[in-house]
Design an enzyme around this catalytic site. Structure first.
Site, PDB file in Angstrom:
ATOM      1  N   GLU A   1       1.089  -1.158   0.073  1.00 13.10           N
ATOM      2  CA  GLU A   1       0.142  -0.001  -0.070  1.00 13.10           C
ATOM      3  C   GLU A   1       0.981   1.277   0.132  1.00 13.10           C
ATOM      4  OE1 GLU A   1      -3.050  -0.071  -0.391  1.00 13.10           O
ATOM      5  OE2 GLU A   1      -3.625  -2.235  -0.019  1.00 13.10           O
TER       6      GLU A   1
ATOM      7  N   CYS B   1      -1.700   9.201   2.726  1.00 13.13           N
ATOM      8  CA  CYS B   1      -1.416   8.476   1.315  1.00 13.13           C
ATOM      9  C   CYS B   1      -2.428   9.022   0.392  1.00 13.13           C
ATOM     10  CB  CYS B   1      -1.282   7.210   1.471  1.00 13.13           C
ATOM     11  SG  CYS B   1      -2.506   6.276   2.106  1.00 13.13           S
TER      12      CYS B   1
END
Length: 466
Positions: free
Chosen positions: A220, A254
């Site tokens: 991720e 993110c």
């Protein structure tokens, strides 16, 4: 407190941790539905009982407000556990499949089974949620788990260690604290799955190390996530929702909007509304707001301040080195070649580039690596379709930011450089599960044409396989 005294840097100790977890897994202690449900309930109870400790640690490490800490770190995790408990029995059931004509008399099924020992390497930006949300999937799938929290958020790391030590046998779930050296030692171990959340550069190292042992991975990562504001956008809502996404955790997210692509007709209006939204959220001086977070370290702060030189701060631009805070900032006069446009910002700085045509936007985004997220503000279905069909990205929102990651019904993950693999909800269970194909053949009769000694083999096979 010298947090480093808790760090594990002895390879023998780490080897013992992994070996102990493998033996626990081989003893079948993690696989029954009762054991999985019991473990998830323990995790939920431990989180609920330690809510204040968790929020205090997040305040200490990142200056997160209690509202932001609960919403983005605790509440979202509790919802993940609740959703998993509700659906786990269904997810665990072997799935019967149809029988092919060539396999008459047999039965086929797909059996979910855990990988074994899962290594979860967590980042510092949402240090609690991004360590324990993958753990929910690992437990649900029947694995043991080793969690490596980030050393940049030592208070949260310590709470995670203590919380999980109180709840679980370390042979089942344990925390290994440390810095880069510790992570390097963990990556040498024969674990069965690696789940990493962090930067693209470190993700490449993780994949390289995992490849040496052919360990499956989920990465991720991140990237430069564009936020497109078209000429027909609802600017009042767009400004609020953009600043919600960029202001959360001081932009250290993110999936934060990394840069703005704004139609030239609405640029001036949007700037004013962004300024109003910042004032509404954090007051006239965000640097002193108790609702606004700080940058995680001096090194990250210095890097972000350098980006302020790449344009004209038409909103914000102030900062305080003593408190490691930077105002939510909108930069104009930024070019595609500016330093701030070359890497993920991971801070509260929002470069703005104007455009005239949608094709211009599409071509420019296509020139960059595929982003983890994309956000589009428009009322036009044609524009929505054009962007979603022509651009590749991990996931995103139309007329909002961030919210796609907060539902267990949508898988979350990247594509290309922004990551590989997905999780949340059912996808978390599937990520930590190997789906084993099983065929049970009848012994009541035999289709002998498959054997090479049969004269009519080819004729029969051609009839069935065509």
């Amino acid at each position: 407190m010298n947090h480093e005294r808790f760090y594990i840097t002895d390879e023998t100790v780490i080897e013992h941790i992994v070996s102990t977890q493998k033996q626990y897994f081989y003893a079948q202690k993690t696989k029954s539905i009762n054991s999985r449900i019991q473990a998830l309930n323990k995790l939920r109870d431990a989180v609920k009982q330690n809510e204040q400790r968790i929020m205090d640690a997040l305040k200490q490490d990142l200056n997160k407000s209690e509202v932001e800490a609960y919403t983005s770190e605790i509440g979202i995790l509790l919802e993940e556990i609740r959703f998993t408990l509700k659906h786990l029995a269904k997810w665990m059931k072997p799935k019967k499949v149809k029988t092919a004509l060539t396999h008459v008399g047999s039965k086929g099924k797909i059996v979910p089974e855990p990988y074994g020992v899962a290594l979860i390497i967590a980042p510092w930006n949402y240090p609690f949620q991004l360590a324990l949300s993958p753990l929910v999937g690992a437990i649900a799938a029947g694995n043991t788990a080793i969690i490596k929290p980030s050393e940049l958020t030592p208070s949260v790391s310590r709470v995670i260690q203590e919380l999980l030590a109180e709840a679980f046998d370390p042979a089942f779930v344990t925390v290994v604290e440390g810095a880069v050296d510790t992570t390097s030692l963990l990556l040498k171990q024969p674990v069965d799955y690696i789940f990493f959340t962090g930067s693209v550069n470190v993700g490449k190292i993780i994949m390289q190390e995992a490849g040496k042992q052919l360990i499956p991975v989920t990465l991720e990562l991140g990237g430069k996530s564009p936020c497109i504001v078209h000429e027909d956008a609802n600017l009042d809502l767009a400004a609020k929702r953009i600043m919600f996404g960029k202001g959360m955790n001081a932009g250290q997210t993110c999936v934060a909007p990394d840069y703005l692509l704004v139609h030239k007709k609405v640029k001036a209006q949007l700037v004013e509304k962004l300024r109003e939204a910042i004032s509404q959220f954090y007051g006239s001086n965000p640097l002193e707001s108790d609702r606004y977070g700080r940058i995680v370290s001096e090194r990250h702060f210095t890097r972000l301040v350098e980006f302020l030189k790449d344009g004209n701060a038409i909103v914000g631009g102030g900062y305080n080195k003593n408190t490691l805070t930077i105002e939510p900032t909108v930069l104009s006069e930024v070019s595609w070649t500016s330093d701030v446009m070359q890497e993920e910002i991971f801070g509260p700085i929002l470069p703005m580039i104007e455009y005239e045509t949608l094709d211009e936007v599409i071509h420019k985004v296509q020139e960059k690596a595929k982003p983890l997220a994309l956000y589009l503000f428009t009322e036009s279905e044609d524009v929505q379709n054009a962007i979603t069909e022509r651009l590749s990205f991990g996931g995103g929102c139309i007329n909002d930011t961030l919210m796609h990651i907060a539902t267990p019904y949508l898988p979350f993950g990247g594509v290309g450089e922004s990551g590989t693999g997905q999780y949340h909800g059912k996808d978390s269970f599937q990520t930590f599960t190997h789906f084993k194909s099983m065929l049970s053949q009848t012994t009541k009769f035999d289709l002998s044409f498959r054997y090479p000694s049969e004269k009519q083999s080819l004729k029969m096979i051609k009839k069935l396989l065509k």
